[in-house]
Design a protein around this motif. Sequence first.
Motif, PDB file in Angstrom:
ATOM      1  N   TYR A 185     -19.257  -0.551   3.279  1.00 28.33           N
ATOM      2  CA  TYR A 185     -17.808  -0.413   3.437  1.00 28.33           C
ATOM      3  C   TYR A 185     -17.131  -0.989   2.208  1.00 28.33           C
ATOM      4  CZ  TYR A 185     -13.006  -1.052   4.831  1.00 28.33           C
ATOM      5  OH  TYR A 185     -11.635  -1.004   4.844  1.00 28.33           O
ATOM      6  N   VAL A 186     -16.178  -0.235   1.655  1.00 31.24           N
ATOM      7  CA  VAL A 186     -15.438  -0.653   0.463  1.00 31.24           C
ATOM      8  C   VAL A 186     -13.952  -0.669   0.788  1.00 31.24           C
ATOM      9  CG1 VAL A 186     -15.006  -0.196  -1.981  1.00 31.24           C
ATOM     10  CG2 VAL A 186     -17.182   0.496  -0.954  1.00 31.24           C
ATOM     11  N   HIS A 187     -13.304  -1.809   0.548  1.00 30.95           N
ATOM     12  CA  HIS A 187     -11.895  -1.926   0.896  1.00 30.95           C
ATOM     13  C   HIS A 187     -11.011  -1.801  -0.340  1.00 30.95           C
ATOM     14  CE1 HIS A 187      -8.677  -2.846   3.699  1.00 30.95           C
ATOM     15  NE2 HIS A 187      -8.148  -3.631   2.779  1.00 30.95           N
ATOM     16  N   VAL A 188     -10.082  -0.854  -0.266  1.00 33.91           N
ATOM     17  CA  VAL A 188      -9.047  -0.675  -1.297  1.00 33.91           C
ATOM     18  C   VAL A 188      -7.742  -1.184  -0.690  1.00 33.91           C
ATOM     19  CG1 VAL A 188      -7.867   0.955  -2.808  1.00 33.91           C
ATOM     20  CG2 VAL A 188     -10.279   1.330  -2.214  1.00 33.91           C
ATOM     21  N   PRO A 189      -7.153  -2.268  -1.189  1.00 37.69           N
ATOM     22  CA  PRO A 189      -6.123  -2.984  -0.431  1.00 37.69           C
ATOM     23  C   PRO A 189      -4.693  -2.503  -0.604  1.00 37.69           C
ATOM     24  CG  PRO A 189      -6.646  -4.206  -2.416  1.00 37.69           C
ATOM     25  CD  PRO A 189      -7.551  -3.004  -2.406  1.00 37.69           C
ATOM     26  N   TRP A 190      -4.442  -1.521  -1.473  1.00 40.80           N
ATOM     27  CA  TRP A 190      -3.056  -1.202  -1.798  1.00 40.80           C
ATOM     28  C   TRP A 190      -2.516   0.000  -1.028  1.00 40.80           C
ATOM     29  CZ3 TRP A 190      -6.619  -2.166  -5.873  1.00 40.80           C
ATOM     30  CH2 TRP A 190      -6.477  -3.428  -6.460  1.00 40.80           C
ATOM     31  N   CYS A 191      -1.235  -0.066  -0.712  1.00 39.58           N
ATOM     32  CA  CYS A 191      -0.498   1.036  -0.103  1.00 39.58           C
ATOM     33  C   CYS A 191       0.812   1.218  -0.857  1.00 39.58           C
ATOM     34  CB  CYS A 191      -0.170   0.738   1.365  1.00 39.58           C
ATOM     35  SG  CYS A 191      -1.572   0.851   2.488  1.00 39.58           S
ATOM     36  N   VAL A 192       1.398   2.393  -0.687  1.00 45.96           N
ATOM     37  CA  VAL A 192       2.731   2.599  -1.251  1.00 45.96           C
ATOM     38  C   VAL A 192       3.736   1.715  -0.515  1.00 45.96           C
ATOM     39  CG1 VAL A 192       4.608   4.270  -1.591  1.00 45.96           C
ATOM     40  CG2 VAL A 192       2.226   4.954  -1.991  1.00 45.96           C
ATOM     41  N   ARG A 193       3.557   1.632   0.811  1.00 47.94           N
ATOM     42  CA  ARG A 193       4.447   0.805   1.628  1.00 47.94           C
ATOM     43  C   ARG A 193       3.702   0.395   2.896  1.00 47.94           C
ATOM     44  NH1 ARG A 193       9.533   3.957   2.855  1.00 47.94           N
ATOM     45  NH2 ARG A 193       8.350   4.827   4.600  1.00 47.94           N
ATOM     46  N   LYS A 194       3.898  -0.840   3.319  1.00 44.73           N
ATOM     47  CA  LYS A 194       3.232  -1.351   4.521  1.00 44.73           C
ATOM     48  C   LYS A 194       3.897  -0.768   5.758  1.00 44.73           C
ATOM     49  CE  LYS A 194       0.566  -4.653   6.558  1.00 44.73           C
ATOM     50  NZ  LYS A 194      -0.866  -4.889   6.326  1.00 44.73           N
ATOM     51  N   CYS A 195       3.094  -0.128   6.628  1.00 49.11           N
ATOM     52  CA  CYS A 195       3.637   0.435   7.862  1.00 49.11           C
ATOM     53  C   CYS A 195       3.896  -0.685   8.871  1.00 49.11           C
ATOM     54  CB  CYS A 195       2.664   1.451   8.449  1.00 49.11           C
ATOM     55  SG  CYS A 195       2.412   2.913   7.408  1.00 49.11           S
ATOM     56  N   PRO A 196       4.930  -0.570   9.692  1.00 42.64           N
ATOM     57  CA  PRO A 196       5.307  -1.665  10.589  1.00 42.64           C
ATOM     58  C   PRO A 196       4.315  -1.946  11.704  1.00 42.64           C
ATOM     59  CG  PRO A 196       6.645   0.289  11.020  1.00 42.64           C
ATOM     60  CD  PRO A 196       5.884   0.558   9.756  1.00 42.64           C
ATOM     61  N   TYR A 197       3.383  -1.015  11.974  1.00 45.26           N
ATOM     62  CA  TYR A 197       2.394  -1.222  13.038  1.00 45.26           C
ATOM     63  C   TYR A 197       1.062  -1.708  12.488  1.00 45.26           C
ATOM     64  CZ  TYR A 197       0.780   3.272  11.274  1.00 45.26           C
ATOM     65  OH  TYR A 197       0.354   4.278  10.454  1.00 45.26           O
ATOM     66  N   CYS A 198       0.901  -1.755  11.165  1.00 43.67           N
ATOM     67  CA  CYS A 198      -0.403  -1.968  10.539  1.00 43.67           C
ATOM     68  C   CYS A 198      -0.744  -3.451  10.437  1.00 43.67           C
ATOM     69  CB  CYS A 198      -0.411  -1.335   9.145  1.00 43.67           C
ATOM     70  SG  CYS A 198      -1.973  -1.589   8.264  1.00 43.67           S
ATOM     71  N   ASP A 199      -1.950  -3.801  10.927  1.00 43.47           N
ATOM     72  CA  ASP A 199      -2.425  -5.173  10.799  1.00 43.47           C
ATOM     73  C   ASP A 199      -3.661  -5.256   9.900  1.00 43.47           C
ATOM     74  OD1 ASP A 199      -4.270  -3.977  12.508  1.00 43.47           O
ATOM     75  OD2 ASP A 199      -4.601  -5.808  13.666  1.00 43.47           O
ATOM     76  N   PHE A 200      -3.946  -4.183   9.147  1.00 34.17           N
ATOM     77  CA  PHE A 200      -5.053  -4.222   8.202  1.00 34.17           C
ATOM     78  C   PHE A 200      -4.660  -5.003   6.959  1.00 34.17           C
ATOM     79  CE2 PHE A 200      -6.102  -0.154  10.452  1.00 34.17           C
ATOM     80  CZ  PHE A 200      -7.249  -0.629  11.070  1.00 34.17           C
TER      81      PHE A 200
END
Length: 404
Positions: A33-48
């Motif tokens: 498993y490889v984690h890429v930590p970036w998003c354009v914007r954090k979704c309000p339901y996301c706890d990742f």
Amino acid sequence: MDGLDAEPVNRPRVRPAAGHGLGHRPLPPLSLYVHVPWCVRKCPYCDFNSHQADGELPEQAYLAALQADLEHALPLIWGRQVISIFIGGGTPSLLSAQAIDTMLASFRACLNVLPDAEITLEANPGTAEAGRFLDYAASGVNRISLGIQSFNDEALRALGRIHDSRQARAAIEMAQKAVERVNLDVMYALPGQSLQACQEDLQAAMAFQTGHLSLYHLTLEPNTVFAKFPPPLPDDDLAAAMHEHIIEATTAAGWEQYEVSAYARPGQRSLHNQNYWTFGDYLGLGPGAHGKLSFHDRIIRQARHRMPESWMSRCMQRDGSQIVEERALAPQELPFEFMLNALRLKEGVEAGLFSAHTGLPVTAIFPTLKRLEERNLLSLTGGRLRTTELGWRYLNDVLEDFLQ
């Protein structure tokens, strides 16, 4: 794959547990498993473990740190075959095609990756990312998992998604042209959602005839915006009606529910996730990534530092400080750890897999099995361990028995 909320001051040294009794047994399958930590914007339901990207991604620094993280882990998995790779996030499709190509080439150079290994990349339906799908496939990605969530523009806005339904449909079509295996993530019990709206979302998803659907009940996870400011959600009865419709409609259309939230056509089950659910091994790389690795005398769990910049810095020190937790599981933890995953599978698992993947005799859980069988929650017939229909409905209650 959540990261840790707190970081221990020192990384504990792992030693074989005295009297562990795991014995010399074949090791379970290994995934990466490889984690890429970036998003354009954090979704309000996301706890990742995801972080809003400000400007251009530090691709080169990330890839260098990932290589260092991998090299530090190699002695733990040397010579073992890798059956699947899952690139998750965050939003891995924010990475350039060249970055994914470099990443996968590095894995092949350092690891014994099977030629037919399942290689999944999570992606958001934004047009810019979708345009890279063919290039990702050329690098070796053979499965794309799209975070659609809904085909309703109002619902997408309520969820804080950055794409609309038009982009979602276009991304699915581009993914299907790039790879043969496509998964769609769709949520139900959304803010203000009616049964009809849920049915329309499901119908839209099934219309694309992908091989796999992941259909999730929206939950309010701790430390999220939705947990702090809860939106109006369907009540339990309405959510149950949605779930019942999903099962009936997918079954009628040829998808089999093989796990709590997973539905697949024949030959399209997720190999990577099935390895999790059968208590297989996985090496987790990247910020906040978790891993579980077996040895002949112990099973360990690891967690990486969750903050991207700090993880990258620690990896480049090459002293293992990116690993903030590493501990051997005690024998009494193993029954729950195994069942927590295996009983998510609708058809259960072969009873012998318990011994094969934990090193414990199945007799160690006979008292619990007997107790659950008497309550008509669990079945052990034909050498197969699975929940009954009643146990499937009350899965948390079944799992609590293995905590005793």
